[in-house]
Write a protein that holds these residues in place. Structure first.
Motif, short mmCIF file in Angstrom:
data_model
loop_
_atom_site.label_atom_id
_atom_site.label_comp_id
_atom_site.label_asym_id
_atom_site.label_seq_id
_atom_site.Cartn_x
_atom_site.Cartn_y
_atom_site.Cartn_z
N VAL A 178 0.82 -1.21 0.00
CA VAL A 178 0.00 0.00 0.00
C VAL A 178 0.86 1.26 0.00
CG1 VAL A 178 -1.58 1.34 1.44
CG2 VAL A 178 -2.04 -1.07 1.02
N LEU A 179 1.96 1.23 0.73
CA LEU A 179 2.79 2.42 0.87
C LEU A 179 3.77 2.62 -0.28
CD1 LEU A 179 3.52 2.12 4.70
CD2 LEU A 179 2.03 3.80 3.59
N GLU A 180 4.04 1.58 -1.05
CA GLU A 180 5.05 1.68 -2.11
C GLU A 180 4.45 1.84 -3.50
OE1 GLU A 180 8.13 2.09 -1.56
OE2 GLU A 180 8.09 1.70 0.60
N ARG A 181 3.24 1.41 -3.71
CA ARG A 181 2.66 1.42 -5.06
C ARG A 181 1.79 2.66 -5.26
NH1 ARG A 181 1.56 -4.60 -7.37
NH2 ARG A 181 3.44 -5.57 -6.51
N PRO A 182 1.57 3.07 -6.51
CA PRO A 182 0.69 4.21 -6.79
C PRO A 182 -0.71 3.94 -6.26
CG PRO A 182 1.95 3.60 -8.74
CD PRO A 182 2.20 2.52 -7.74
N ALA A 183 -1.37 4.98 -5.84
CA ALA A 183 -2.71 4.84 -5.27
C ALA A 183 -3.68 4.18 -6.23
CB ALA A 183 -3.24 6.22 -4.85
N SER A 184 -3.48 4.39 -7.54
CA SER A 184 -4.36 3.82 -8.55
C SER A 184 -4.28 2.29 -8.59
CB SER A 184 -4.05 4.38 -9.92
OG SER A 184 -2.70 4.09 -10.28
N GLU A 185 -3.21 1.73 -8.04
CA GLU A 185 -3.04 0.28 -8.05
C GLU A 185 -3.51 -0.37 -6.76
OE1 GLU A 185 0.92 -0.91 -9.07
OE2 GLU A 185 1.07 0.50 -10.75
N ILE A 186 -3.98 0.42 -5.81
CA ILE A 186 -4.42 -0.10 -4.52
C ILE A 186 -5.94 -0.26 -4.54
CG2 ILE A 186 -4.41 0.24 -2.04
CD1 ILE A 186 -1.65 -0.22 -3.38
N SER A 187 -6.41 -1.45 -4.26
CA SER A 187 -7.84 -1.72 -4.28
C SER A 187 -8.52 -1.14 -3.04
CB SER A 187 -8.10 -3.22 -4.33
OG SER A 187 -7.67 -3.85 -3.13
N THR A 188 -9.84 -1.06 -3.11
CA THR A 188 -10.62 -0.57 -1.97
C THR A 188 -10.39 -1.44 -0.74
OG1 THR A 188 -12.32 0.36 -3.43
CG2 THR A 188 -12.94 -0.06 -1.14
N LYS A 189 -10.40 -2.75 -0.94
CA LYS A 189 -10.24 -3.64 0.21
C LYS A 189 -8.84 -3.54 0.81
CE LYS A 189 -9.16 -7.82 -2.50
NZ LYS A 189 -9.66 -9.18 -2.86
N GLU A 190 -7.82 -3.27 -0.01
CA GLU A 190 -6.47 -3.08 0.52
C GLU A 190 -6.37 -1.77 1.30
OE1 GLU A 190 -3.67 -5.43 -2.73
OE2 GLU A 190 -4.50 -3.47 -3.24
N ASN A 191 -6.95 -0.73 0.74
CA ASN A 191 -6.97 0.57 1.42
C ASN A 191 -7.64 0.44 2.79
OD1 ASN A 191 -6.40 3.35 1.31
ND2 ASN A 191 -7.16 3.47 -0.78
N GLN A 192 -8.79 -0.19 2.78
CA GLN A 192 -9.58 -0.36 3.99
C GLN A 192 -8.81 -1.18 5.02
OE1 GLN A 192 -13.76 -1.48 3.44
NE2 GLN A 192 -13.39 -3.26 4.73
N THR A 193 -8.19 -2.25 4.59
CA THR A 193 -7.47 -3.13 5.50
C THR A 193 -6.24 -2.45 6.08
OG1 THR A 193 -8.29 -5.04 4.25
CG2 THR A 193 -6.44 -5.43 5.74
#
Length: 665
Positions: A599-614
């Motif tokens: 989550v901290l290393e990849r662009p925000a566009s590549e982070i899914s909702t469930k990853e963000n939430q978790t």
């Protein structure tokens, strides 16, 4: 009054309890910075911190009846207190103050637990009978005000916020993996859950009694979907919406201090502001958050509403740095894990509100639950009818599903079609409406080692409610929202916990029993439910700009993982360090660390909702562990100015008047 706490232990002397109650009140002093008071007796102590809103001169607590038998510590407001007072006066009760606190006390003396059904407000209170030794705790029907309790040895502890228990010698906070699994699964605590082992939240609509070491809980009301008026026409429905919301706002403007309004940019808070302005003799003060990131910003709509209504508007601009800097303190005040960062801007907005000099605000919470404003309700209707619809009807409804998403196109419709084929029948008994949402929760539960089944607690909860299975699919969806996300996150983490962290009381006109009863009786009666809150919008067309009335739902959000990735605050070591993660053996450290790095290393566009939430769950769990379990990074608690201290053990229960008291040091 805006914060209460207490201890019951027959083996502890009044003098020792006085020390503990003062410390407990200091830990929640932010809720009521205007003053503090407490009462102690043989084996009992309770107190309150005060936010002076009604009758500032004579509203100090604890409050007793003239005999000194009954003592009340009360947090909240009863908006219909004037009407109840008139009824009590007609029955022979007299009053010494103009405060609703005294109305609550006399109402309990007159009617006992039946008084709770008569209260229209947000409240939590503790009432002590010094003659019998019985303690009563009670909470409002929608869960507006919090109340936690714990049995610690021979003691019963209670408080508006769990951090008050930090004051008790020997009390240890321990995060409960079973509760955490449930919270991660359904996005929010269930009404009785706290996230910590051995601490319970008193559910909304309940009261409990404690006497001689015995604790008994009682339910005094629950959600009913058949109590509204029989409305024959749409015109009648629109008129009733206007009348009941107008009355609700009028009641919630009862205050001896100025009342402001939070403006989100949507129709709900705009309606509240428009109605509040009609009762004000001076320009209304309004408050909003603006975002540096345009993806989340609604400042244009906020300014449109403010200009239209002629309010004195105050905007708090939010940057990534603001979110990163304020998250640890906001999580400390929230006290439970959070799945998004949207509560942090509300923490900063409350700070700005108090700096301007406003102690009371109105907001639009509860409108979406009452008037079917969430996509969840449309999705439930469509999934339920899916197998009976022809292909063209399915597509027509799918095209209307997400009008607020500019990127929602043919490819998205094709994907949703496949998903609805899969979820057109119930897979989790009683939870059909929320099955899609819970998919993200299953992913979040992977944060735990050997997690308990994440949906077992909520399955048991709905199964235990006898009337639940008789509800329609949409009513079940509403019931679940009123029991979970609304009280567990929107009214607490994102709502009252952030506002009271800076001594600001929030009031919600849509959370009125009469408004709820009306909305549930007219929803879907005059349309198919695919234009969210259509009746609410039409009821106020002409009183607000069409651009606001016709604006589709724009969910309030804030930058999540992207803010932390951009700012890299030092406390991210909590989710990146092997050593820090190992301090929480209930966490799946490998999964947690792998998720955090991604989550901290990849662009925000590549982070899914469930990853963000978790990720937000992981970060908040770790911050809570540091603050409550390890007790690191805590500020020195400050007791507000002491207004009242009473020692019943010294006076034998005698108490002449509210103006005289015995000091306890």
């Amino acid at each position: 009054m805006c914060g209460i706490a207490g201890i019951s232990n027959p083996a502890v002397r009044a003098e020792a309890l006085a020390v503990d109650i003062r410390s407990m009140l200091a830990h929640i002093g932010h809720r009521g910075p205007d003053g503090a008071g407490y009462v102690v007796d043989h084996g009992f102590a309770m107190g309150a911190v005060r936010l002076a809103i009604l009758d500032p001169q004579w509203g100090a607590q604890p409050f007793s009846d003239r005999s000194g038998r009954y003592w009340l510590c009360y947090n909240g407001e009863i908006y219909n207190y004037r009407e109840l007072r008139m009824t009590l006066e007609a029955a022979g009760y007299s009053f010494q103050t103009r405060c609703d606190t005294e109305v609550v006390l006399n109402a309990w003396i007159a009617w006992g637990p039946d008084c709770l059904k008569k209260f229209n407000g947000g409240f939590a209170f503790a009432l002590y009978d010094s003659a019998s030794g019985e303690l009563v705790l009670a909470r409002d029907r929608f869960g507006k005000r919090p109340l936690f309790y714990a049995q610690h040895g021979n003691s019963l502890l209670f408080a508006s916020e769990m951090k008050a228990f930090l004051a008790i010698p020997g009390f240890a906070f321990e995060q409960d993996p079973g509760q955490l699994s449930s919270i991660l699964g359904q996005w929010t605590p269930l009404p009785h859950q706290s996230g910590f082992r051995g601490i319970d939240s008193l559910p909304m609509g309940q009261w409990l009694s404690w006497k001689d070491g015995s604790l008994v809980t009682h339910t005094y009301t629950d959600l009913r979907f058949d109590a509204g008026p029989d409305v024959a026409t749409q015109a009648e429905a629109l008129q009733l919406v206007r009348e009941r919301l107008t009355r609700s706002v009028e009641l919630r403007l009862r205050s001896d201090v100025e009342v402001g309004v939070y403006l989100s940019g949507g129709v709900d808070s705009a309606i509240v502001a428009a109605l509040a302005g009609e009762f004000s003799s001076r320009p209304l003060s309004t408050f909003s958050v603006e975002f540096e990131d345009a993806e989340f910003d609604e400042s244009a709509e906020q300014k449109l509403i403010s200009n239209h209504l002629g309010t004195r508007h105050h905007a708090q601009r939010i940057t990534y740095a603001d979110i990163a800097d304020s998250t640890p303190e906001a999580v400390y005040h929230a006290e439970v894990p959070a799945f998004r960062s949207a509560f942090v801007p509300m923490y900063l907005l409350a700070k700005r509100t108090r700096q301007v000099g406003i102690k009371v605000i109105l907001s639009g919470e509860g409108a979406d639950e009452a008037f079917l404003g969430y996509d969840l309700f449309k999705e439930t209707l469509l999934r339920e009818a899916w197998n009976q619809l022809a292909e063209d009807a399915r597509r027509s409804k799918l095209e209307r599903l997400y009008p607020h998403l500019s990127h929602y196109g043919p490819e998205d419709i094709a994907a949703v079609t496949g998903l609805y084929h899969q979820f057109s029948s119930e897979k989790m008994p009683g939870l059909f409406s929320h099955e899609l949402r819970f998919q993200n929760g299953q992913f979040s539960a992977r944060l735990l080692n050997d997690p308990a089944p994440p949906f077992q607690a909520i399955s048991d909860y709905v199964a235990a409610n006898g009337g639940y299975q008789k509800l329609s699919s949409v009513e079940k969806a509403q019931w679940l929202e009123y029991k979970t996300l609304l009280p567990g996150y929107l009214l607490s983490t994102q709502g009252e916990r952030m506002s009271f962290s800076h001594g600001v009381e929030n009031r919600c006109p849509f959370l009125d029993p009469e408004v709820f009863a009306l909305a549930t009786s007219i929803n879907l009666k005059f349309d198919d439910g695919f234009t969210e809150k259509r009746l609410l919008r039409e009821a106020f067309r002409g009183r607000l700009p069409d651009a606001i009335i016709d604006k589709r739902k724009f969910p309030y959000r804030a930058p999540d993982a992207a803010a932390f990735a951009a700012q890299r605050p030092d406390y991210l070591d909590l989710v990146l360090s092997d050593g820090e993660l190992e301090k929480m053996p209930f966490l799946n450290a490998k999964f947690a660390q792998r998720l955090a790095n991604r989550v901290l290393e990849r662009p925000a566009s590549e982070i899914s909702t469930k990853e963000n939430q978790t990720f937000l769950y992981l970060l908040s769990i770790c911050l809570l562990h540091r603050k409550f379990v390890q007790r690191q990074g805590l500020s020195e608690p400050i007791l507000p100015p002491l207004e009242k201290a009473v020692n019943l053990a010294e006076t034998g229960g005698a108490y002449a008047s509210q103006g005289n008291f015995n000091s306890v040091t």
